[in-house]
Scaffold this active site. Structure first.
Site, PDB file in Angstrom:
ATOM      1  N   ASN A  50      -9.835  12.459  -1.959  1.00  0.00           N
ATOM      2  CA  ASN A  50     -10.626  11.499  -2.519  1.00  0.00           C
ATOM      3  C   ASN A  50     -12.038  12.019  -3.644  1.00  0.00           C
ATOM      4  OD1 ASN A  50     -12.001  12.044  -0.134  1.00  0.00           O
ATOM      5  ND2 ASN A  50     -12.802   9.949  -0.015  1.00  0.00           N
ATOM      6  N   ILE A  51     -12.322  11.417  -4.673  1.00  0.00           N
ATOM      7  CA  ILE A  51     -13.199  11.878  -5.569  1.00  0.00           C
ATOM      8  C   ILE A  51     -14.144  10.816  -5.787  1.00  0.00           C
ATOM      9  CG2 ILE A  51     -13.642  12.866  -7.565  1.00  0.00           C
ATOM     10  CD1 ILE A  51     -10.752  14.204  -7.614  1.00  0.00           C
ATOM     11  N   GLU A  52     -15.266  10.855  -5.474  1.00  0.00           N
ATOM     12  CA  GLU A  52     -16.378   9.613  -5.544  1.00  0.00           C
ATOM     13  C   GLU A  52     -17.101   9.814  -6.898  1.00  0.00           C
ATOM     14  OE1 GLU A  52     -17.898   9.037  -1.703  1.00  0.00           O
ATOM     15  OE2 GLU A  52     -16.249   8.435  -0.914  1.00  0.00           O
ATOM     16  N   CYS A  61      -8.974   7.773  -4.742  1.00  0.00           N
ATOM     17  CA  CYS A  61      -8.340   8.097  -3.448  1.00  0.00           C
ATOM     18  C   CYS A  61      -7.557   9.116  -3.434  1.00  0.00           C
ATOM     19  CB  CYS A  61      -7.573   6.926  -2.919  1.00  0.00           C
ATOM     20  SG  CYS A  61      -8.463   5.066  -2.424  1.00  0.00           S
ATOM     21  N   GLU A  63      -4.813   9.833  -2.154  1.00  0.00           N
ATOM     22  CA  GLU A  63      -3.353   9.514  -2.477  1.00  0.00           C
ATOM     23  C   GLU A  63      -3.091   9.588  -4.085  1.00  0.00           C
ATOM     24  OE1 GLU A  63      -5.476   7.946  -0.464  1.00  0.00           O
ATOM     25  OE2 GLU A  63      -4.302   7.161   1.112  1.00  0.00           O
ATOM     26  N   CYS A  98      -4.928   2.542   0.805  1.00  0.00           N
ATOM     27  CA  CYS A  98      -5.396   1.327   0.505  1.00  0.00           C
ATOM     28  C   CYS A  98      -4.450   0.481  -0.314  1.00  0.00           C
ATOM     29  CB  CYS A  98      -6.957   1.697  -0.408  1.00  0.00           C
ATOM     30  SG  CYS A  98      -6.386   1.996  -2.148  1.00  0.00           S
ATOM     31  N   CYS A 101      -3.263   2.171  -3.581  1.00  0.00           N
ATOM     32  CA  CYS A 101      -2.363   3.295  -3.376  1.00  0.00           C
ATOM     33  C   CYS A 101      -0.997   2.988  -3.137  1.00  0.00           C
ATOM     34  CB  CYS A 101      -3.110   4.307  -2.509  1.00  0.00           C
ATOM     35  SG  CYS A 101      -4.404   5.182  -3.173  1.00  0.00           S
TER      36      CYS A 101
HETATM   37  N1  THU Z   1     -10.034   6.425   0.513  1.00  0.00           N
HETATM   38  C1  THU Z   1      -8.926   7.335   0.301  1.00  0.00           C
HETATM   39  O1  THU Z   1      -9.202   8.267  -0.345  1.00  0.00           O
HETATM   40  N2  THU Z   1      -7.745   7.008   0.914  1.00  0.00           N
HETATM   41  C2  THU Z   1      -7.682   6.021   1.397  1.00  0.00           C
HETATM   42  O2  THU Z   1      -6.475   5.682   2.013  1.00  0.00           O
HETATM   43  C3  THU Z   1      -8.375   4.962   1.976  1.00  0.00           C
HETATM   44  C4  THU Z   1      -9.987   5.399   1.349  1.00  0.00           C
HETATM   45  C5  THU Z   1     -11.410   7.103   0.069  1.00  0.00           C
HETATM   46  C6  THU Z   1     -11.796   6.046  -1.015  1.00  0.00           C
HETATM   47  C7  THU Z   1     -13.389   6.372  -0.565  1.00  0.00           C
HETATM   48  O3  THU Z   1     -13.691   7.771  -1.375  1.00  0.00           O
HETATM   49  C8  THU Z   1     -13.423   6.610   0.935  1.00  0.00           C
HETATM   50  O4  THU Z   1     -12.185   6.990   1.207  1.00  0.00           O
HETATM   51  C9  THU Z   1     -14.102   5.551   1.521  1.00  0.00           C
HETATM   52  O5  THU Z   1     -13.447   4.355   0.989  1.00  0.00           O
END
Ligand code: THU
Length: 144
Positions: A50-52, A61, A63, A98, A101
């Site tokens: 995941n990259i915020e 996300c 995935e 999520c 995804c």
């Molecule tokens: N996130 C994912 O990368 N994959 C998931 O299946 C659920 C959520 C990430 C998004 C965000 O960066 C962090 O988790 C919190 O929501």
């Protein structure tokens, strides 16, 4: 078509790749770190984390990072994905993809054959089909 559960040794290898991928997570806001390893039909594995983002909505996300890497490299057919997630200072927790995804999976994956492994270690995972996680999903077939 008969549905193949992923063999244990393959599942463990894919989960180890997801754990490696998680090391690259960029999560200064949620501190929730996710890694994914996506197995293409070619046998190649695509890692994602995941990259915020400070503006929040551009967060991606793990995935989708893996899927978009793969598709951008020409692979559009997939067998399985391993997903690991957890708070940065805690243990891995079973982390379901999520809804967005799941919808991306619906675009490229067979609903029954594609395996989704939610793991907390290379020895401990729960395995699902896409159909189980996205029942009655809307996909490319609806537009044919
Ligand atoms: N996130 C994912 O990368 N994959 C998931 O299946 C659920 C959520 C990430 C998004 C965000 O960066 C962090 O988790 C919190 O929501």
């Amino acid at each position: 078509m008969s549905i193949q559960m992923i063999p244990d040794n393959k599942a463990s290898d894919l989960i180890r790749e997801a754990i490696e991928a998680r090391n690259m997570a960029y999560t200064p806001y949620s501190h929730f770190r996710v890694g994914a390893a996506l197995l293409g039909a070619s046998g190649k594995v695509y890692r994602g984390c995941n990259i915020e983002n400070a503006a929040y909505t551009p967060c991606n996300c793990a995935e989708r990072t893996a899927f978009f890497k793969a598709v951008s490299e020409g692979e559009t057919s997939f067998l399985a994905i391993a997903i690991v997630g957890g708070k940065e200072d805690g243990p891995l927790e079973f982390t379901g993809p999520c809804g967005v995804c799941r919808q991306v999976m619906m675009e490229f994956c067979d609903e029954e054959a594609f395996r989704i492994l939610l793991a907390v270690s290379p020895q401990k995972w729960r395995e699902y089909s896409l159909k189980e996680l996205l029942p009655q999903g809307f996909g490319p077939r609806n537009l044919q």
